[in-house]
Design an enzyme around this catalytic site. Structure first.
Site, PDB file in Angstrom:
ATOM      1  N   GLU A 172      18.330  70.494  32.084  1.00  0.00           N
ATOM      2  CA  GLU A 172      19.115  70.863  30.906  1.00  0.00           C
ATOM      3  C   GLU A 172      18.355  71.737  29.905  1.00  0.00           C
ATOM      4  OE1 GLU A 172      20.559  67.032  29.629  1.00  0.00           O
ATOM      5  OE2 GLU A 172      21.650  66.734  31.484  1.00  0.00           O
ATOM      6  N   ASN A 214      18.165  72.059  36.736  1.00  0.00           N
ATOM      7  CA  ASN A 214      19.394  71.257  36.802  1.00  0.00           C
ATOM      8  C   ASN A 214      20.105  71.352  35.452  1.00  0.00           C
ATOM      9  OD1 ASN A 214      21.006  69.227  38.148  1.00  0.00           O
ATOM     10  ND2 ASN A 214      20.066  67.669  36.820  1.00  0.00           N
ATOM     11  N   HIS A 250      29.548  67.054  35.821  1.00  0.00           N
ATOM     12  CA  HIS A 250      30.219  65.968  35.103  1.00  0.00           C
ATOM     13  C   HIS A 250      31.527  66.566  34.590  1.00  0.00           C
ATOM     14  CE1 HIS A 250      26.797  63.312  35.283  1.00  0.00           C
ATOM     15  NE2 HIS A 250      26.016  64.271  34.839  1.00  0.00           N
ATOM     16  N   GLU A 278      25.224  65.783  40.140  1.00  0.00           N
ATOM     17  CA  GLU A 278      25.592  64.590  39.353  1.00  0.00           C
ATOM     18  C   GLU A 278      27.109  64.452  39.244  1.00  0.00           C
ATOM     19  OE1 GLU A 278      23.514  64.385  35.587  1.00  0.00           O
ATOM     20  OE2 GLU A 278      21.661  65.174  36.444  1.00  0.00           O
ATOM     21  N   ASP A 280      30.733  63.499  38.796  1.00  0.00           N
ATOM     22  CA  ASP A 280      31.695  62.443  38.457  1.00  0.00           C
ATOM     23  C   ASP A 280      32.868  63.089  37.725  1.00  0.00           C
ATOM     24  OD1 ASP A 280      30.575  62.760  35.882  1.00  0.00           O
ATOM     25  OD2 ASP A 280      29.503  60.852  35.953  1.00  0.00           O
TER      26      ASP A 280
HETATM   27  O1  G3I Z   1      16.235  50.933  29.153  1.00  0.00           O
HETATM   28  C1  G3I Z   1      16.918  50.595  27.950  1.00  0.00           C
HETATM   29  C2  G3I Z   1      16.885  49.136  27.742  1.00  0.00           C
HETATM   30  O2  G3I Z   1      15.550  48.738  27.540  1.00  0.00           O
HETATM   31  C3  G3I Z   1      17.753  48.790  26.533  1.00  0.00           C
HETATM   32  O3  G3I Z   1      17.807  47.425  26.369  1.00  0.00           O
HETATM   33  C4  G3I Z   1      19.165  49.329  26.731  1.00  0.00           C
HETATM   34  C5  G3I Z   1      20.061  49.070  25.525  1.00  0.00           C
HETATM   35  O4  G3I Z   1      21.032  50.062  25.386  1.00  0.00           O
HETATM   36  O5  G3I Z   1      19.087  50.701  26.927  1.00  0.00           O
HETATM   37  C6  G3I Z   1      18.335  51.043  28.065  1.00  0.00           C
HETATM   38  O6  G3I Z   1      18.299  52.411  28.137  1.00  0.00           O
HETATM   39  C7  G3I Z   1      19.471  53.061  28.574  1.00  0.00           C
HETATM   40  C8  G3I Z   1      19.112  53.893  29.800  1.00  0.00           C
HETATM   41  O7  G3I Z   1      20.217  54.679  30.186  1.00  0.00           O
HETATM   42  C9  G3I Z   1      18.672  53.039  30.971  1.00  0.00           C
HETATM   43  O8  G3I Z   1      19.701  52.191  31.340  1.00  0.00           O
HETATM   44  C10 G3I Z   1      19.953  53.959  27.460  1.00  0.00           C
HETATM   45  O9  G3I Z   1      20.436  53.169  26.373  1.00  0.00           O
HETATM   46  C11 G3I Z   1      21.060  54.864  27.958  1.00  0.00           C
HETATM   47  O10 G3I Z   1      21.359  55.799  26.957  1.00  0.00           O
HETATM   48  C12 G3I Z   1      20.570  55.604  29.192  1.00  0.00           C
HETATM   49  O11 G3I Z   1      21.617  56.437  29.627  1.00  0.00           O
HETATM   50  C13 G3I Z   1      21.285  57.324  30.680  1.00  0.00           C
HETATM   51  C14 G3I Z   1      21.323  58.761  30.186  1.00  0.00           C
HETATM   52  O12 G3I Z   1      21.086  59.645  31.265  1.00  0.00           O
HETATM   53  C15 G3I Z   1      20.269  59.011  29.120  1.00  0.00           C
HETATM   54  O13 G3I Z   1      20.307  60.312  28.699  1.00  0.00           O
HETATM   55  C16 G3I Z   1      22.314  57.147  31.775  1.00  0.00           C
HETATM   56  O14 G3I Z   1      22.173  55.836  32.343  1.00  0.00           O
HETATM   57  C17 G3I Z   1      22.127  58.191  32.862  1.00  0.00           C
HETATM   58  O15 G3I Z   1      23.213  58.149  33.753  1.00  0.00           O
HETATM   59  C18 G3I Z   1      22.098  59.569  32.212  1.00  0.00           C
HETATM   60  O16 G3I Z   1      21.867  60.518  33.215  1.00  0.00           O
HETATM   61  C19 G3I Z   1      21.927  61.882  32.788  1.00  0.00           C
HETATM   62  C20 G3I Z   1      21.013  62.673  33.700  1.00  0.00           C
HETATM   63  O17 G3I Z   1      19.718  62.103  33.681  1.00  0.00           O
HETATM   64  C21 G3I Z   1      20.967  64.140  33.285  1.00  0.00           C
HETATM   65  N1  G3I Z   1      22.302  64.686  33.227  1.00  0.00           N
HETATM   66  C22 G3I Z   1      23.256  63.963  32.415  1.00  0.00           C
HETATM   67  C23 G3I Z   1      23.316  62.506  32.877  1.00  0.00           C
HETATM   68  C24 G3I Z   1      24.368  61.772  32.106  1.00  0.00           C
HETATM   69  O18 G3I Z   1      24.021  61.698  30.750  1.00  0.00           O
END
Ligand code: G3I
Length: 360
Positions: A172, A214, A250, A278, A280
């Protein structure tokens, strides 16, 4: 690039508690069984994809591998390529400076090995999910450059060399919309050359890996995809090791751009490969039957786009396994139902559409 694989289906035997990579590997073994047909019905997506030279993959999350047998079984059965949804990002891999934690990523790697799956690496350089020490370190250019190279060497070289067939080296790099580079830690400190530097470091770390930029929002022709095209052309002109463009995809239901194939073809004409990284397709909840059918058409059309690109498309990865594990509801409250399997991991019309598009 696709190696021959044996047919895989799953058994639903389940061990309730698992903590170590070893145990996950054992669970993976239980998911391997040579037999025709699958629980979801038909030939697995990855086998259909392999007939076209495509990797069909999914984003995976090691915590769910332990807890959810349906999740685990579908992942093992349907997909031939895994991308870590979160556990190969900086905040997980290098939570403290110089202190690496590969435990969760290794769990995934073991699962992939056990199930004869390939892995995409996600991601080496991004503006998100960076540890606090990095994001707030206020490093000067020389030190940040050293930090970047050390991370890439350690992760893509020392630890994962040979196990990752393609890396999202840069994730990104552009602003959400429009054609300008995104201001972030890397750009602000190193200037735009951070992109070329990271790609060169990744190539030195693992010369066999395919190296990608990406991005989201570049599926159709627009200011952002035009800017990506300019960036990719200029990197190639400079001899920078860039091999592919990850087109995240997405989408919102009914939102596949009509010019997607035409837009991506120009990248292929530069000699780059394309991966849908990615995929969806989210829906305003509750999803109606008509919307699920439109969603299926969207999935079909994205897979067909990849097929239309011939050898230039390396594969399609969906961003999660079932609607219960998708990132969409927590990021976009009120939206969901974005994946080919539902909240209970039953196949949706989108799954059948992917099968059909691949000739199943
Ligand atoms: O790990 C913490 C945990 O310790 C905490 O308790 C919990 C409470 O909310 O959060 C956890 O972190 C989360 C993390 O995913 C791991 O599960 C974050 O809040 C959450 O914001 C994070 O979201 C991820 C996101 O990237 C972050 O930017 C999504 O799961 C993941 O699907 C998403 O993936 C991205 C790609 O990497 C890049 N392209 C876009 C895509 C969708 O946003």
């Amino acid at each position: 690039m696709v190696k021959p694989r044996s047919p895989r289906t799953h058994s639903f035997r389940f061990l309730a508690t698992a903590g170590s990579a070893l145990l996950i590997a054992a669970l993976g073994l239980l998911a391997v069984r040579a037999a025709a047909g699958t629980a979801a019905g038909g030939v697995p997506l990855h086998e259909l994809g392999a007939e076209h030279g495509l990797h069909i993959g999914a984003a995976a999350n090691p915590a769910l591998l332990e807890d959810n047998r349906d999740y685990r079984a579908i992942l093992a059965e349907q997909y031939g390529s895994l991308t870590a949804e979160n556990v190969m990002k900086w905040d997980t891999l290098q939570p403290e400076r110089g202190v690496y934690d590969f435990s969760a990523a290794d769990t995934l790697r073991e699962f992939a090995r056990t199930n004869d799956q390939r892995m995409r690496g996600h991601t080496l350089i991004w503006h998100n999910q960076n540890p606090e020490w990095l994001a707030e370190g206020d490093f000067g250019p020389q030190e940040l450059r050293t930090i970047m190279r050390e991370h890439i060497d350690t992760v893509a070289g020392e630890h994962f060399k040979g196990d990752i067939y393609a890396w999202d080296v840069i994730n990104e790099p552009f602003r959400d919309s429009g054609g300008r580079l995104r201001p972030n830690l890397w750009l602000d400190t190193l200037g735009r050359s951070y992109i070329a530097e990271a790609l060169k470091a990744a190539h030195a770390a693992d010369p066999d890996a395919r190296l990608y930029i990406n991005e989201f929002g570049i599926e159709g022709r627009n200011a952002k995809s035009d800017a990506m095209y300019e960036l990719a052309s200029s990197l190639l002109d400079q001899g920078v090791p860039l091999h592919g463009i990850g087109v995240q995809s997405h989408m919102e239901v009914g939102g596949v751009p009509e010019d997607m194939t035409e837009n991506l073809r120009r990248f292929a004409e530069l000699g780059l490969e394309i991966t849908i990284t990615e995929l969806d397709v989210s829906i305003e909840m509750p999803a109606s039957g008509a919307e699920l059918r439109t969603q299926a058409a969207d999935y079909r059309s994205v897979v067909e786009t990849c097929l239309d690109l011939g050898d230039s498309c390396a594969g399609v990865t969906v961003w999660g396994v079932g609607d219960a594990d998708s990132w969409i509801p927590s990021w976009f409250p009120g939206r969901g139902a974005a994946l080919p399997f539902d909240e209970d991991y039953a196949p949706k019309p989108a799954f059948g559409a992917m099968q059909e598009a691949l000739g199943g």
